[in-house]
Design a protein around this motif. Structure first.
Motif, PDB file in Angstrom:
ATOM      1  N   LEU A 215      16.469  -6.345   5.220  1.00 22.29           N
ATOM      2  CA  LEU A 215      16.519  -6.526   3.763  1.00 22.29           C
ATOM      3  C   LEU A 215      15.100  -6.548   3.194  1.00 22.29           C
ATOM      4  O   LEU A 215      14.823  -5.919   2.163  1.00 22.29           O
ATOM      5  N   GLY A 216      14.197  -7.239   3.897  1.00 21.67           N
ATOM      6  CA  GLY A 216      12.810  -7.293   3.455  1.00 21.67           C
ATOM      7  C   GLY A 216      12.194  -5.904   3.399  1.00 21.67           C
ATOM      8  O   GLY A 216      11.476  -5.566   2.456  1.00 21.67           O
ATOM      9  N   LEU A 217      12.505  -5.075   4.394  1.00 22.72           N
ATOM     10  CA  LEU A 217      11.972  -3.706   4.391  1.00 22.72           C
ATOM     11  C   LEU A 217      12.526  -2.916   3.209  1.00 22.72           C
ATOM     12  O   LEU A 217      11.797  -2.203   2.533  1.00 22.72           O
ATOM     13  N   MET A 218      13.815  -3.053   2.972  1.00 26.55           N
ATOM     14  CA  MET A 218      14.416  -2.290   1.878  1.00 26.55           C
ATOM     15  C   MET A 218      13.885  -2.735   0.513  1.00 26.55           C
ATOM     16  O   MET A 218      13.877  -1.973  -0.430  1.00 26.55           O
ATOM     17  N   LEU A 219      13.452  -3.989   0.429  1.00 33.85           N
ATOM     18  CA  LEU A 219      12.920  -4.478  -0.840  1.00 33.85           C
ATOM     19  C   LEU A 219      11.415  -4.283  -0.937  1.00 33.85           C
ATOM     20  O   LEU A 219      10.815  -4.534  -1.971  1.00 33.85           O
ATOM     21  N   SER A 220      10.813  -3.836   0.155  1.00 32.43           N
ATOM     22  CA  SER A 220       9.367  -3.634   0.151  1.00 32.43           C
ATOM     23  C   SER A 220       9.055  -2.302  -0.511  1.00 32.43           C
ATOM     24  O   SER A 220       9.584  -1.266  -0.122  1.00 32.43           O
ATOM     25  N   ASP A 221       8.199  -2.321  -1.524  1.00 33.53           N
ATOM     26  CA  ASP A 221       7.912  -1.085  -2.243  1.00 33.53           C
ATOM     27  C   ASP A 221       7.185  -0.080  -1.373  1.00 33.53           C
ATOM     28  O   ASP A 221       7.383   1.115  -1.500  1.00 33.53           O
TER      29      ASP A 221
ATOM     30  N   PRO B  29       0.844  -1.184   0.000  1.00 33.28           N
ATOM     31  CA  PRO B  29       0.000   0.000   0.000  1.00 33.28           C
ATOM     32  C   PRO B  29       0.887   1.245   0.000  1.00 33.28           C
ATOM     33  O   PRO B  29       1.933   1.243   0.622  1.00 33.28           O
ATOM     34  N   GLY B  30       0.494   2.250  -0.719  1.00 30.55           N
ATOM     35  CA  GLY B  30       1.282   3.485  -0.700  1.00 30.55           C
ATOM     36  C   GLY B  30       2.314   3.540  -1.804  1.00 30.55           C
ATOM     37  O   GLY B  30       2.870   4.591  -2.066  1.00 30.55           O
ATOM     38  N   ALA B  31       2.594   2.427  -2.444  1.00 33.11           N
ATOM     39  CA  ALA B  31       3.570   2.460  -3.529  1.00 33.11           C
ATOM     40  C   ALA B  31       2.871   2.897  -4.817  1.00 33.11           C
ATOM     41  O   ALA B  31       1.716   2.570  -5.041  1.00 33.11           O
ATOM     42  N   THR B  32       3.556   3.661  -5.627  1.00 35.84           N
ATOM     43  CA  THR B  32       2.953   4.070  -6.888  1.00 35.84           C
ATOM     44  C   THR B  32       3.055   2.919  -7.883  1.00 35.84           C
ATOM     45  O   THR B  32       3.843   2.000  -7.701  1.00 35.84           O
TER      46      THR B  32
END
Ligand code: ZN
Length: 267
Positions: free
Chosen positions: A220-226, A8-11
């Motif tokens: 790492l998961g956070l950084m890869l999360s859009d 959510p929130g990712a374009t």
């Protein structure tokens, strides 16, 4: 829940864009020993593989064949730890990568204990690495006079070609650029250029996610999360630049840690 499926929130353009990762020295200036650095970096590659992410090549990227589950691994500054630690881990997994080198540093014998030489860069190219241009002297191209900026781009591009390394992708030092820099890249035949953490849908403003190589699965998961990436970028725009220093590439400090000042010299 898999953070990669939660966005959510990712374009839309963020969701459809390949994830381009940016590493520098995975030993972090020697703070992480070589064996640990390789183990942690390998664990990151395996974590991505286990989640169905594909480590993609520059050719796929340039030709627009990448999708949202593709990851491009890039390394900036062509530091020795890439060849000695990161590349064996990538090769073990048949993973391609892109290595951005600074033309002048790779040509200086006195810099060879920190930066890869042209011979080593050619060796990387003969393996699985696309060796690409990161300017001539690593100055912020949006700050130097326009003549110097154009010379940084054209002289470095020429040098790479002379060394047998043709160029299509460019990394802005410190991720910094403006319209003039983009125009100079187009004049010199570049098709893609990469920044750090900012940028948009423009192929000359491809943003990358800055990693140390030591992040565990959660980080790492956070950084890869859009969604996280999108929110973090939005937050960055609200924060004065001086508070974001820690997110600028730490290249100069790290070189300082190697006791290497790197004053500019004439080629
Ligand atoms: Zn750099």
């Amino acid at each position: 829940m898999d953070v990669l499926s939660e966005a959510p929130g990712a374009t839309l353009s963020q969701l459809l864009a390949p994830k381009v990762l940016l590493y520098h020295d995975i030993t972090q200036g020697g703070r992480v020993d070589a064996r640990d650095a390789r183990r942690r970096f390998s664990a990151q590659l395996d974590w991505m593989g286990a989640r169905g992410l594909r480590l993609a090549s520059l050719d796929d990227w340039i030709e627009g064949r990448l999708g949202p589950r593709d990851v491009v691994v890039t390394f900036d500054d062509a530091l020795r730890s890439f060849l000695e630690i990161a590349l064996p881990a990538l090769e073990e997994r048949r993973a391609p990568s892109v290595l951005f080198a600074v033309a002048q540093f790779s040509g200086r014998p006195d810099a060879a204990r920190v930066f890869l030489t042209w011979d080593e860069l050619r060796d990387c190219r003969a393996r699985s690495v696309h060796v690409a241009c990161h300017a001539r002297t690593h100055v912020p191209l949006d700050e130097v006079p326009a003549d110097r900026m154009r010379q940084e781009v054209s002289a470095s591009t020429r040098r790479f070609v002379e060394e047998g390394l043709p160029q299509v992708v460019f990394a802005y030092p410190f991720g910094r650029y403006n319209d003039g820099v983009k125009a100079a890249l187009i004049e010199n035949g570049y098709r893609v250029a990469v920044t750090v953490m900012k940028g948009g849908a423009d192929r000359l403003e491809v943003r990358r996610r800055l990693l140390t190589g030591s992040e565990g699965p959660a980080a790492l998961g956070l950084m890869l999360s859009d969604s996280f990436f999108g929110i973090r970028e939005g937050a960055r725009r609200l924060v004065p630049r001086r508070f974001l220093k820690q997110e600028q590439p730490i290249a100069f400090e790290r070189w300082g840690a190697h006791g290497f000042g790197l004053p500019d010299t004439e080629d």
